[in-house]
Scaffold this motif. Sequence first.
Motif, short mmCIF file in Angstrom:
data_model
loop_
_atom_site.label_atom_id
_atom_site.label_comp_id
_atom_site.label_asym_id
_atom_site.label_seq_id
_atom_site.Cartn_x
_atom_site.Cartn_y
_atom_site.Cartn_z
N LEU A 24 0.82 -1.21 0.00
CA LEU A 24 0.00 0.00 0.00
C LEU A 24 0.86 1.25 0.00
O LEU A 24 0.53 2.24 -0.66
N GLY A 25 1.96 1.21 0.73
CA GLY A 25 2.83 2.38 0.80
C GLY A 25 3.42 2.77 -0.55
O GLY A 25 3.76 3.94 -0.76
N ARG A 26 3.52 1.84 -1.46
CA ARG A 26 4.05 2.13 -2.79
C ARG A 26 3.12 3.02 -3.61
O ARG A 26 3.54 3.61 -4.61
N PHE A 27 1.87 3.12 -3.20
CA PHE A 27 0.93 3.97 -3.92
C PHE A 27 0.92 5.40 -3.40
O PHE A 27 0.19 6.25 -3.93
N TYR A 28 1.70 5.66 -2.37
CA TYR A 28 1.78 7.02 -1.83
C TYR A 28 2.24 8.01 -2.90
O TYR A 28 3.12 7.72 -3.71
N LEU A 29 1.64 9.20 -2.89
CA LEU A 29 2.08 10.32 -3.71
C LEU A 29 2.11 11.58 -2.86
O LEU A 29 1.30 11.74 -1.94
N SER A 30 3.03 12.47 -3.17
CA SER A 30 3.16 13.73 -2.44
C SER A 30 2.38 14.85 -3.13
O SER A 30 2.43 14.97 -4.35
#
Length: 217
Positions: A24-30
């Motif tokens: 799930l963390g790989r889908f993080y965007l800033s």
Amino acid sequence: MGSETNSQKDVSSLSNWAAERQFLGRFYLSQGFRDEQQHTTNDCGPTSLAVVLNLLLFQANLNSRPLDKDSVITDARLGFWQRLPLWVPNVGGATPPWGMVTAFNRLAAEFKLDWRAERHSHARRAHVIEHLMTGKPVTALKIWANGGAHWINLVRYASDKDRLYYLDPNPYLEHLSPEKRLQSQSWAEFEADWSRKSWWSRLFGIQCEIIIYTKTI
């Protein structure tokens, strides 16, 4: 030990919660910064939508290019009332709930993604938990004590801990490892921000806002 195992079953269909956190963390965007003083942009809305779209496109195995906030802003073609112009002081770039729904549905149609977004105002706890427990993300609007607001994506819920796990477009998380980008807080902590009222939220009838996603076929 038993409690930890139950929590993993609640928040994930995978047996390895550490792997799920990393996934799930790989889908993080800033959402990014708007100046050298590191004031954050007001692009949390488009960024959160890009995260949800990327997650659903991946699950649908559509092999599309990953979206970012700029793609959402450009391709959604939102009008003045759907995304405030950048020249508006302090709140320029902010996206209200109706703009979020319009943007998602336009992009979902473009990518032939069989999902549809719907605004749910004055939502209750049951609405949030029901969608999370069936594996659907929920985009929620927090209202800060200083009057600001912030979109995040809720992605998992642990019933034994009454705890939510979410992807926050906060740019300060960008340099963390993927598993640490997945944030968490208790329901009580989340609800304090989610249910907060401000003068502008009263004016526009905004309270306990979520964007829910459902399959169309």
